[in-house]
Design a protein around this motif. Structure first.
Motif, PDB file in Angstrom:
ATOM      1  N   GLU A 104       0.840  -1.194   0.000  1.00 45.46           N
ATOM      2  CA  GLU A 104       0.000   0.000   0.000  1.00 45.46           C
ATOM      3  C   GLU A 104       0.878   1.248   0.000  1.00 45.46           C
ATOM      4  N   ASP A 105       0.635   2.117  -0.981  1.00 45.07           N
ATOM      5  CA  ASP A 105       1.395   3.361  -1.060  1.00 45.07           C
ATOM      6  C   ASP A 105       0.919   4.328   0.015  1.00 45.07           C
ATOM      7  N   ILE A 106       1.810   5.222   0.409  1.00 43.94           N
ATOM      8  CA  ILE A 106       1.422   6.380   1.204  1.00 43.94           C
ATOM      9  C   ILE A 106       1.871   7.619   0.432  1.00 43.94           C
ATOM     10  N   THR A 107       1.257   8.735   0.717  1.00 42.57           N
ATOM     11  CA  THR A 107       1.626   9.960   0.008  1.00 42.57           C
ATOM     12  C   THR A 107       2.090  11.023   0.996  1.00 42.57           C
ATOM     13  N   LEU A 108       3.138  11.713   0.595  1.00 44.90           N
ATOM     14  CA  LEU A 108       3.605  12.888   1.334  1.00 44.90           C
ATOM     15  C   LEU A 108       3.034  14.088   0.602  1.00 44.90           C
ATOM     16  N   ASP A 109       2.014  14.698   1.201  1.00 43.54           N
ATOM     17  CA  ASP A 109       1.273  15.753   0.517  1.00 43.54           C
ATOM     18  C   ASP A 109       1.955  17.113   0.589  1.00 43.54           C
ATOM     19  N   SER A 110       2.594  17.423   1.711  1.00 39.99           N
ATOM     20  CA  SER A 110       3.248  18.720   1.846  1.00 39.99           C
ATOM     21  C   SER A 110       4.259  18.694   2.978  1.00 39.99           C
ATOM     22  N   VAL A 111       5.183  19.647   2.933  1.00 31.95           N
ATOM     23  CA  VAL A 111       6.151  19.843   4.011  1.00 31.95           C
ATOM     24  C   VAL A 111       6.206  21.347   4.280  1.00 31.95           C
ATOM     25  N   LYS A 112       5.964  21.740   5.519  1.00 30.88           N
ATOM     26  CA  LYS A 112       5.964  23.156   5.878  1.00 30.88           C
ATOM     27  C   LYS A 112       7.041  23.433   6.924  1.00 30.88           C
ATOM     28  N   VAL A 113       7.791  24.508   6.695  1.00 32.03           N
ATOM     29  CA  VAL A 113       8.847  24.940   7.606  1.00 32.03           C
ATOM     30  C   VAL A 113       8.375  26.192   8.334  1.00 32.03           C
ATOM     31  N   GLN A 114       8.506  26.196   9.637  1.00 28.88           N
ATOM     32  CA  GLN A 114       8.085  27.337  10.450  1.00 28.88           C
ATOM     33  C   GLN A 114       8.761  28.626   9.989  1.00 28.88           C
ATOM     34  N   ASP A 115       7.954  29.665   9.728  1.00 25.68           N
ATOM     35  CA  ASP A 115       8.436  30.999   9.357  1.00 25.68           C
ATOM     36  C   ASP A 115       9.341  30.971   8.125  1.00 25.68           C
ATOM     37  N   ALA A 116       9.070  30.072   7.207  1.00 27.43           N
ATOM     38  CA  ALA A 116       9.876  29.990   5.988  1.00 27.43           C
ATOM     39  C   ALA A 116       9.062  29.295   4.905  1.00 27.43           C
ATOM     40  N   THR A 117       9.616  29.282   3.698  1.00 24.71           N
ATOM     41  CA  THR A 117       8.940  28.664   2.560  1.00 24.71           C
ATOM     42  C   THR A 117       9.833  27.584   1.962  1.00 24.71           C
ATOM     43  N   LEU A 118       9.238  26.443   1.655  1.00 23.92           N
ATOM     44  CA  LEU A 118       9.954  25.342   1.020  1.00 23.92           C
ATOM     45  C   LEU A 118       9.295  25.029  -0.321  1.00 23.92           C
ATOM     46  N   ASP A 119      10.092  25.016  -1.373  1.00 19.79           N
ATOM     47  CA  ASP A 119       9.584  24.620  -2.685  1.00 19.79           C
ATOM     48  C   ASP A 119       9.572  23.096  -2.734  1.00 19.79           C
ATOM     49  N   PHE A 120       8.430  22.528  -2.382  1.00 16.18           N
ATOM     50  CA  PHE A 120       8.318  21.079  -2.235  1.00 16.18           C
ATOM     51  C   PHE A 120       8.127  20.368  -3.570  1.00 16.18           C
ATOM     52  N   GLY A 121       7.467  21.013  -4.502  1.00 19.05           N
ATOM     53  CA  GLY A 121       7.310  20.422  -5.830  1.00 19.05           C
ATOM     54  C   GLY A 121       6.131  19.489  -5.990  1.00 19.05           C
ATOM     55  N   GLY A 122       5.200  19.482  -5.052  1.00 18.79           N
ATOM     56  CA  GLY A 122       3.995  18.680  -5.212  1.00 18.79           C
ATOM     57  C   GLY A 122       4.018  17.359  -4.468  1.00 18.79           C
ATOM     58  N   GLN A 123       2.887  16.672  -4.480  1.00 20.37           N
ATOM     59  CA  GLN A 123       2.692  15.433  -3.744  1.00 20.37           C
ATOM     60  C   GLN A 123       3.678  14.345  -4.176  1.00 20.37           C
ATOM     61  N   LYS A 124       4.191  13.593  -3.203  1.00 22.45           N
ATOM     62  CA  LYS A 124       5.125  12.502  -3.481  1.00 22.45           C
ATOM     63  C   LYS A 124       4.520  11.184  -3.008  1.00 22.45           C
ATOM     64  N   THR A 125       4.582  10.175  -3.849  1.00 18.09           N
ATOM     65  CA  THR A 125       4.083   8.845  -3.492  1.00 18.09           C
ATOM     66  C   THR A 125       5.245   7.960  -3.067  1.00 18.09           C
ATOM     67  N   ILE A 126       5.064   7.270  -1.952  1.00 26.18           N
ATOM     68  CA  ILE A 126       6.101   6.375  -1.443  1.00 26.18           C
ATOM     69  C   ILE A 126       5.532   4.963  -1.380  1.00 26.18           C
ATOM     70  N   ALA A 127       6.093   4.065  -2.167  1.00 25.73           N
ATOM     71  CA  ALA A 127       5.641   2.678  -2.173  1.00 25.73           C
ATOM     72  C   ALA A 127       6.088   1.981  -0.886  1.00 25.73           C
ATOM     73  N   ALA A 128       5.490   0.829  -0.613  1.00 26.26           N
ATOM     74  CA  ALA A 128       5.857   0.072   0.592  1.00 26.26           C
ATOM     75  C   ALA A 128       7.336  -0.263   0.579  1.00 26.26           C
ATOM     76  N   ASP A 129       7.981  -0.056   1.726  1.00 26.99           N
ATOM     77  CA  ASP A 129       9.404  -0.351   1.908  1.00 26.99           C
ATOM     78  C   ASP A 129      10.299   0.514   1.028  1.00 26.99           C
ATOM     79  N   CYS A 130       9.804   1.679   0.636  1.00 28.30           N
ATOM     80  CA  CYS A 130      10.592   2.620  -0.156  1.00 28.30           C
ATOM     81  C   CYS A 130      10.717   3.931   0.612  1.00 28.30           C
ATOM     82  N   ASN A 131      11.502   4.874   0.085  1.00 31.60           N
ATOM     83  CA  ASN A 131      11.724   6.102   0.827  1.00 31.60           C
ATOM     84  C   ASN A 131      12.091   7.278  -0.061  1.00 31.60           C
TER      85      ASN A 131
END
Length: 202
Positions: free
Chosen positions: A86-113
């Motif tokens: 089962e995949d999981i998705t990393l939808d966003s990453v936010k840094v306190q008082d700053a901006t991160l160019d995350f580039g959109g949702q990332k899918t992580i397959a089982a046992d992957c990183n």
């Protein structure tokens, strides 16, 4: 018949009192030392990255790195530890008082990183040669002010399984041993042909 000298009761009592005091002091020192160990045994050094979990989603070694050019990158490893396919998705990453160019949702397959760091650091680890594997390499750059070593900022990772918020340390970039060398003019240079003194010969 000679009489044996009688020992002074006062001197005997004094020696006993001194022994008792010395023993109490040693016991107190031992207890104090044990208390110090118990208070610090589970504390992690601030220079290490921070970890967090939410369901099958895990983030490790989260830290903000001030690069040699004074830019800031977000370093982390996000993995899917699910035993099912089962995949999981990393939808966003936010840094306190700053901006991160995350580039959109990332899918992580089982046992992957996902391995995130500055573009230069990813290049050094040879990430460009492993793009087709189970690891996704993500170059990061954080835009903000007042980043200095020893500080910390909250980082929030939003997965489809929930949020992970960690207090990540801000650290300076440290090159691997042998990568830089201080020349005769006092300026740090690459530990290659540009160095005034070859690495290992000074």
């Amino acid at each position: 018949m000679e009489e044996k000298p009688v020992k002074s009761l006062k001197s005997t009592a004094a020696r006993g009192a001194l022994a008792l005091i010395a023993g109490s002091a040693a016991l107190a020192a031992t207890a104090c030392g044990a208390g110090q160990i118990s208070q610090t045994a589970n504390q992690a050094p601030a220079v290490n990255g921070t970890n967090g979990t939410q369901g099958d989603a895990v983030v490790r070694d989260v830290s903000l790195i001030i690069q040699p050019d004074n830019s800031v990158s977000l370093k982390f490893n996000a993995s899917n530890q699910g035993i099912e396919d089962e995949d999981i998705t990393l939808d966003s990453v936010k840094v306190q008082d700053a901006t991160l160019d995350f580039g959109g949702q990332k899918t992580i397959a089982a046992d992957c990183n996902i391995v995130a760091d500055s573009a230069a650091s990813l290049k050094e680890m040879g990430a460009q040669h492993n793009e087709k594997g189970c690891t996704d390499y993500l170059p990061t750059r954080v835009t903000g002010e007042n980043f200095y070593p020893g500080a910390a900022r909250n980082i929030t990772f939003t997965f489809n399984t929930g949020d992970i918020t960690v207090n990540a340390p801000v650290t300076s970039f440290y090159p691997e041993a042998g990568q830089t060398d201080r020349g005769q003019d006092g300026i740090t240079k690459d530990g290659t042909a540009d160095a005034d003194i070859p690495v290992g010969e000074h």
